[in-house]
Design a protein around this motif. Structure first.
Motif, mmCIF file in Angstrom:
data_model
loop_
_atom_site.group_PDB
_atom_site.id
_atom_site.type_symbol
_atom_site.label_atom_id
_atom_site.label_comp_id
_atom_site.label_asym_id
_atom_site.label_seq_id
_atom_site.Cartn_x
_atom_site.Cartn_y
_atom_site.Cartn_z
ATOM 1 N N PHE A 484 56.245 96.374 54.430
ATOM 2 C CA PHE A 484 55.367 97.036 53.471
ATOM 3 C C PHE A 484 55.683 98.517 53.369
ATOM 4 C CE2 PHE A 484 52.489 93.379 54.501
ATOM 5 C CZ PHE A 484 52.544 92.812 53.239
ATOM 6 N N LEU A 485 55.996 99.139 54.504
ATOM 7 C CA LEU A 485 56.353 100.559 54.473
ATOM 8 C C LEU A 485 57.605 100.761 53.617
ATOM 9 C CD1 LEU A 485 55.800 101.773 58.165
ATOM 10 C CD2 LEU A 485 54.332 102.136 56.179
ATOM 11 N N ASN A 486 58.615 99.953 53.814
ATOM 12 C CA ASN A 486 59.867 100.103 53.063
ATOM 13 C C ASN A 486 59.660 99.869 51.572
ATOM 14 O OD1 ASN A 486 61.174 100.683 55.430
ATOM 15 N ND2 ASN A 486 62.242 98.725 55.591
ATOM 16 N N LEU A 487 58.874 98.827 51.229
ATOM 17 C CA LEU A 487 58.650 98.530 49.815
ATOM 18 C C LEU A 487 57.852 99.626 49.121
ATOM 19 C CD1 LEU A 487 57.896 94.679 49.925
ATOM 20 C CD2 LEU A 487 59.987 95.813 49.167
ATOM 21 N N ILE A 488 56.787 100.127 49.780
ATOM 22 C CA ILE A 488 55.975 101.191 49.175
ATOM 23 C C ILE A 488 56.777 102.482 49.082
ATOM 24 C CG2 ILE A 488 53.883 102.586 49.450
ATOM 25 C CD1 ILE A 488 52.620 100.171 50.884
ATOM 26 N N ASP A 489 57.537 102.780 50.138
ATOM 27 C CA ASP A 489 58.368 103.994 50.137
ATOM 28 C C ASP A 489 59.424 103.927 49.031
ATOM 29 O OD1 ASP A 489 59.355 106.497 51.407
ATOM 30 O OD2 ASP A 489 61.112 105.236 51.833
ATOM 31 N N ASN A 490 60.018 102.762 48.871
ATOM 32 C CA ASN A 490 61.035 102.604 47.823
ATOM 33 C C ASN A 490 60.421 102.762 46.441
ATOM 34 O OD1 ASN A 490 63.965 101.644 47.414
ATOM 35 N ND2 ASN A 490 62.812 100.326 46.015
ATOM 36 N N ALA A 491 59.220 102.197 46.233
ATOM 37 C CA ALA A 491 58.534 102.326 44.947
ATOM 38 C C ALA A 491 58.168 103.780 44.655
ATOM 39 C CB ALA A 491 57.286 101.453 44.938
ATOM 40 N N LEU A 492 57.722 104.515 45.671
ATOM 41 C CA LEU A 492 57.369 105.928 45.488
ATOM 42 C C LEU A 492 58.583 106.761 45.094
ATOM 43 C CD1 LEU A 492 54.883 106.553 48.452
ATOM 44 C CD2 LEU A 492 54.374 106.767 46.007
ATOM 45 N N LYS A 493 59.732 106.473 45.709
ATOM 46 C CA LYS A 493 60.927 107.277 45.469
ATOM 47 C C LYS A 493 61.400 107.188 44.026
ATOM 48 C CE LYS A 493 62.717 106.966 50.195
ATOM 49 N NZ LYS A 493 63.745 106.365 51.071
ATOM 50 N N TYR A 494 61.184 106.009 43.410
ATOM 51 C CA TYR A 494 61.732 105.817 42.069
ATOM 52 C C TYR A 494 60.653 105.754 40.988
ATOM 53 C CZ TYR A 494 66.000 104.861 44.607
ATOM 54 O OH TYR A 494 67.096 104.970 45.427
ATOM 55 N N SER A 495 59.459 106.255 41.329
ATOM 56 C CA SER A 495 58.376 106.316 40.339
ATOM 57 C C SER A 495 58.143 107.751 39.903
ATOM 58 C CB SER A 495 57.079 105.718 40.922
ATOM 59 O OG SER A 495 57.243 104.354 41.220
ATOM 60 N N GLU A 496 57.644 107.901 38.676
ATOM 61 C CA GLU A 496 57.362 109.217 38.122
ATOM 62 C C GLU A 496 55.900 109.572 38.332
ATOM 63 O OE1 GLU A 496 59.697 111.083 36.988
ATOM 64 O OE2 GLU A 496 61.312 109.591 36.928
ATOM 65 N N ALA A 497 55.596 110.857 38.271
ATOM 66 C CA ALA A 497 54.220 111.322 38.418
ATOM 67 C C ALA A 497 53.358 110.708 37.317
ATOM 68 C CB ALA A 497 54.173 112.843 38.359
ATOM 69 N N GLY A 498 52.131 110.316 37.677
ATOM 70 C CA GLY A 498 51.203 109.719 36.733
ATOM 71 C C GLY A 498 51.309 108.204 36.663
ATOM 72 N N SER A 499 52.274 107.608 37.353
ATOM 73 C CA SER A 499 52.426 106.140 37.341
ATOM 74 C C SER A 499 51.614 105.529 38.479
ATOM 75 C CB SER A 499 53.897 105.760 37.474
ATOM 76 O OG SER A 499 54.420 106.210 38.711
ATOM 77 N N THR A 500 51.583 104.193 38.488
ATOM 78 C CA THR A 500 50.775 103.472 39.476
ATOM 79 C C THR A 500 51.641 102.431 40.186
ATOM 80 O OG1 THR A 500 48.789 103.740 38.128
ATOM 81 C CG2 THR A 500 48.750 102.012 39.838
ATOM 82 N N ILE A 501 51.442 102.303 41.480
ATOM 83 C CA ILE A 501 52.076 101.248 42.291
ATOM 84 C C ILE A 501 50.988 100.241 42.625
ATOM 85 C CG2 ILE A 501 53.213 100.702 44.457
ATOM 86 C CD1 ILE A 501 54.380 103.531 44.424
ATOM 87 N N THR A 502 51.231 98.980 42.265
ATOM 88 C CA THR A 502 50.228 97.924 42.478
ATOM 89 C C THR A 502 50.743 96.928 43.510
ATOM 90 O OG1 THR A 502 49.530 98.141 40.168
ATOM 91 C CG2 THR A 502 48.817 96.165 41.367
#
Length: 588
Positions: A484-502
């Motif tokens: 879960f740490l790797n998946l959330i960290d990976n999603a954060l790295k390639y997401s832009e400000a104002g977006s959402t990770i679900t």
């Protein structure tokens, strides 16, 4: 064939019976002649005895002309010739006037026997007429005194004449025997040829491969033994054929379902046998290549050259082959198979080594990527260390900045080493896992809380959409937390400000389904099948800018698969990426 045998047997029996009947007729005729001859001899002797009693001394003293007339009368009544000799063998009277009387008959066998024994006989050809005669002689005593010799004679043509009745009987016997021979020969020939015809048909059926001959061996003779032998042979051949067919089917089935391609090339260079896998590898329809030239299947001269080399050297040769149709790699084994006759067959086996090639390529890329990942921080550490040694350390601000960079690169190098060690542990075996009961909701909450500060700073929201009641998992909690740490960290790295990770989680039958969805830049389609490889980066420049080791998703893949789960990814450029995985429920 049976007609010929029947004809031969009938003809042979007919000829044999006719020969026997004919021989019997000849023997009967001979016996009849001998019997008839004895009868005539006795008749002539009896007649000579009567004449002997009549020819007394007074009569012998009569005139020869008168005596001859008397003898001619007797000869006419008796149907025979009468001749009277004196004791010296000279002719006194002859019933046939045309016969010469000067010839002396004392040396005749019948005369000699008559003088010595009282009577005699002989059969010879008359020197005057050339006719064969039966001669009988008796001594003439005239009562008490020896007066001369009485000779009676008949042509043998009269003696040996067979009555017409006898001839008709013989002819009728011959006809009846012939008819009987035809009937009996046909009957017995049929008795022999009918079973032989059945045996011939049975043998022809066996020759065509039909072993259900159904012969009923009811005879107790040699043909019955032959029937039993053919029936036993048919049963044995049927059993052997069934065994052979079973073995052949097993071999064909084994060849058909081998994961490797198999081709048998005959001594003429044509394809004698080819299995399904080889046809699939070469892109051929079923049965399309069998019986055709080897070049028809491969269409590459260099492979033909290798085949010729194998035939000439009679040694096994291997080579790599890449198909133009689907860019797959195969290892070709050319195995020479010597024949009993002149010639050489070659067994060609095609082993798919595409995955090995890919693994080899991945290993090469991994070494190159790992070397690069190690080289970058080490180069930075070396460069800034040299700068400090050359005087940069005298400036407090510069020294602090350089030492900060060295510390950052050292930490990055440390994280890289830790990820490699973790990946090696996961790939090693499941014994490194200590599975316990895991509450997924609590584990997810703890993982999300770890990114609250960094996500807030990046302006990215993280939300959870979990099912009301999630089952308890049996898993390695620390490694699952790392996923879960790797998946959330990976999603954060390639997401832009104002977006959402679900983050979503729910139960699907006997497994748990989890997905992490972001609204980032997305991944190109050509990179989706390689995104879980070690050190693989879609955009290497941007990936290094976000400070990653390139091993996070590789660790996720191995942890999920080590738990018996499945992993997948969906992505669209500019819309976002969803990584999902499943984990089986229940204890191991």
């Amino acid at each position: 064939m049976n007609k010929n045998i029947r004809k031969k047997l009938t003809t042979t029996n007919l000829l044999l019976i006719c020969a026997v009947v004919l021989l019997s007729c000849l023997l009967l005729g001979f016996a009849f002649n001998k019997s008839n001859e004895e009868i005539y001899v006795q008749n002539l002797l009896n007649q000579s005895y009567i004449i002997d009693q009549m020819l007394t001394t007074e009569m012998m003293s009569k005139d020869q002309a008168e005596l001859k007339t008397l003898m001619q009368g007797f000869a006419k009544k008796l149907g025979s010739r009468i001749t009277i000799f004196d004791l010296a063998g000279n002719v006194l009277v002859d019933s046939q006037a045309d016969e010469g009387s000067s010839e002396n008959h004392s040396t005749r066998p019948e005369v000699i026997s008559a003088l010595a024994e009282g009577e005699g006989r002989d059969i010879r050809i008359n020197s005057s007429t050339g006719t064969e005669y039966l001669y009988v002689a008796r001594r003439n005593t005239g009562g008490t005194k020896l007066l001369g010799i009485i000779q009676m004679s008949l042509p043998m043509s009269k003696v040996r004449t067979i009555p017409n009745v006898s001839l008709e009987a013989m002819l009728l016997s011959l006809i009846l025997a012939g008819a009987l021979a035809v009937i009996s020969s046909f009957y017995f020939a049929k008795k022999i040829t009918v079973p032989l015809a059945e045996l011939t048909k049975a043998a022809q059926k066996i020759a065509k491969g039909d072993y259900a001959v159904g012969i009923q061996a009811e005879r107790d003779d040699e043909i019955g033994e032959l029937e039993q032998a053919i029936q036993a042979m048919a049963s044995s051949l049927q059993q052997s054929r069934a065994t052979s067919q079973f073995g052949k089917e097993r071999i064909e089935k084994m060849l058909a379902y081998l994961v490797s391609g198999v081709i048998l090339i005959d001594s003429q260079g044509d394809i004698d046998e080819i299995n399904i896998k080889a046809e699939q590898i070469l892109g051929l329809r079923a049965g399309q290549a069998k019986g055709k030239s080897f070049l028809y299947a491969f269409r590459e001269p260099q492979i033909e050259e290798v085949l010729q080399e194998v035939v000439q050297t009679k040694k096994l040769i291997t080579m790599e082959y890449k198909t133009q149709r689907d860019d797959k790699y195969y290892l070709l084994y050319f195995v020479p198979l010597p024949l009993e006759q002149e010639g050489q067959e070659v067994l060609l086996m095609l082993h798919d080594i595409t995955e090995l090639k890919q693994v080899e390529l991945m290993r090469t890329e991994f070494v190159a990527n790992a070397s690069h990942e190690f080289k970058t921080p080490l180069t930075a550490i070396k460069g800034f260390s040299e700068a400090l040694l050359e005087g940069a350390a005298d400036n407090p601000a510069t020294r602090a900045r350089f030492l900060g960079i060295i510390l950052s690169e050292t930490e990055r190098l440390h994280r890289l080493i830790e990820d490699l060690l973790n990946l090696a542990r996961i790939e090693g075996a499941e014994q490194y896992f200590t599975k316990t009961e895991v509450d997924l909701a609590k584990l997810l909450t703890r993982a999300v809380e770890s990114f609250l500060v960094s996500s807030k700073a990046a302006g990215i929201a993280i939300k959870q959409e979990l099912a009301t009641e999630l089952p308890i998992l049996w898993a390695e909690e620390d490694w699952l937390y790392q996923v879960f740490l790797n998946l959330i960290d990976n999603a954060l790295k390639y997401s832009e400000a104002g977006s959402t990770i679900t983050i979503k989680a729910k139960q699907l039958e006997q497994e748990l389904y989890v997905e992490v969805e972001d609204q980032g830049v997305g991944i190109p389609p050509e990179s989706l099948n390689r995104i879980f490889e070690r050190f693989y980066r879609v955009d290497k420049a941007r990936s290094r800018a976000v400070d990653g080791t390139g091993l996070g998703l590789a660790i996720v893949k191995h942890v999920v698969e080590s738990h018996g789960g499945k992993l997948g990814i969906k992505s669209k450029i500019g819309i976002g990426t969803t990584i999902w995985f499943t984990l089986p429920l229940g204890k191991k």
